[in-house]
Design a protein around this motif. Structure first.
Motif, PDB file in Angstrom:
ATOM      1  N   ILE A  23      81.018  67.540 -70.636  1.00  0.00           N
ATOM      2  CA  ILE A  23      81.666  67.793 -69.010  1.00  0.00           C
ATOM      3  C   ILE A  23      80.882  66.517 -68.040  1.00  0.00           C
ATOM      4  O   ILE A  23      80.442  65.146 -68.804  1.00  0.00           O
ATOM      5  CB  ILE A  23      80.466  69.034 -68.225  1.00  0.00           C
ATOM      6  CG1 ILE A  23      79.046  68.916 -68.232  1.00  0.00           C
ATOM      7  CG2 ILE A  23      80.906  70.460 -68.658  1.00  0.00           C
ATOM      8  CD1 ILE A  23      77.938  69.205 -67.422  1.00  0.00           C
ATOM      9  N   LEU A  67      81.745  74.065 -62.131  1.00  0.00           N
ATOM     10  CA  LEU A  67      82.505  73.250 -62.473  1.00  0.00           C
ATOM     11  C   LEU A  67      84.054  73.868 -62.760  1.00  0.00           C
ATOM     12  O   LEU A  67      84.002  75.936 -62.519  1.00  0.00           O
ATOM     13  CB  LEU A  67      81.869  72.089 -63.849  1.00  0.00           C
ATOM     14  CG  LEU A  67      81.726  72.289 -64.142  1.00  0.00           C
ATOM     15  CD1 LEU A  67      81.374  71.684 -65.229  1.00  0.00           C
ATOM     16  CD2 LEU A  67      81.531  70.430 -63.203  1.00  0.00           C
ATOM     17  N   PHE A  94      87.482  74.178 -64.928  1.00  0.00           N
ATOM     18  CA  PHE A  94      88.350  74.918 -66.114  1.00  0.00           C
ATOM     19  C   PHE A  94      89.549  75.100 -66.075  1.00  0.00           C
ATOM     20  O   PHE A  94      89.980  76.536 -66.363  1.00  0.00           O
ATOM     21  CB  PHE A  94      87.483  74.466 -66.984  1.00  0.00           C
ATOM     22  CG  PHE A  94      85.960  73.972 -68.148  1.00  0.00           C
ATOM     23  CD1 PHE A  94      85.402  72.918 -67.887  1.00  0.00           C
ATOM     24  CD2 PHE A  94      84.943  74.511 -66.510  1.00  0.00           C
ATOM     25  CE1 PHE A  94      84.521  72.557 -68.676  1.00  0.00           C
ATOM     26  CE2 PHE A  94      83.815  74.007 -66.899  1.00  0.00           C
ATOM     27  CZ  PHE A  94      83.270  73.200 -67.088  1.00  0.00           C
ATOM     28  N   ALA A 111      86.541  68.424 -68.740  1.00  0.00           N
ATOM     29  CA  ALA A 111      86.063  68.500 -70.536  1.00  0.00           C
ATOM     30  C   ALA A 111      86.514  67.926 -71.100  1.00  0.00           C
ATOM     31  O   ALA A 111      87.357  68.237 -71.397  1.00  0.00           O
ATOM     32  CB  ALA A 111      86.075  70.120 -70.599  1.00  0.00           C
TER      33      ALA A 111
END
Length: 192
Positions: A65, A85, A87, A160
């Motif tokens: 990450i 986060l 994604f 990522a």
């Protein structure tokens, strides 16, 4: 040569994980200073790791990450950190025990640490492991019953990096920069 009964290798890894913990705690309190940002690689199969099933399928062994511009709710605990986060536009909450970390890299200053995941004298508390299992079950039930994304209180997109890319920090250095070198603790051990 006698056997290392004190296990210096484990003591050093635990001390370096403690440094990562302090760095993340400071960032959690004050934010990222200057150009600092972090690539954190971790073992997705390590005990106590909590990631969504979607991320687990995409990163079955290792995930990296990036904590740079857009992350939220960074919380540092005694044994793990949690961070929000996004994604592919989908917000996620990750829980990563410090013992699961494989690498920590700050490209702004060419600082890197490499770890053997699971090689630690510290054991995760049973409550943490049970909580992760309960959350995984609840998430599975939720995804089986509905497809709504979780609510987000802030933050945005963070990358990522595939495990194969995370093993090549030199590719992430700007052109013309002499770069840094990741040094494994094995390099300091005496070979017999």
């Amino acid at each position: 040569m006698s056997e290392d009964l004190l296990r210096y290798d484990i003591l050093i890894q635990d001390a370096l994980r403690g440094a990562v913990k302090k760095i993340l705690a400071e960032v959690g309190r004050t934010g990222l200073p200057g150009d600092h940002h972090f690539y954190i690689a971790f073992d997705t199969n390590a005990p106590g790791v909590r990631i969504s099933q979607r991320l687990k399928e995409r990163y079955p062994q290792e995930m990296t990450i990036v904590l740079q511009h857009q992350f939220w709710d960074l919380a540092i605990g005694e044994h793990a950190f949690e961070v929000g986060l996004s994604f592919g536009g989908v917000p996620e909450k990750l829980l990563v025990p410090f013992s699961a970390i494989k690498g920590f890299f700050d490209p702004s200053v060419q600082f890197a640490l490499e770890f053997d995941p699971g090689k630690t004298a510290e054991e995760l508390p049973e409550e943490l492991l049970e909580a992760v299992e309960e959350l995984a079950k609840a998430e599975k039930e939720q995804t089986d019953g509905e497809s709504d994304a979780p609510a987000v209180t802030g933050g945005a997109e963070v990358a990522a990096v595939d495990a194969a890319e995370s093993e090549k920090p030199a590719e992430k250095t700007p052109a013309g920069d002499s770069g840094g070198e990741v040094v494994s603790l094995d390099a300091f051990r005496k070979k017999t």
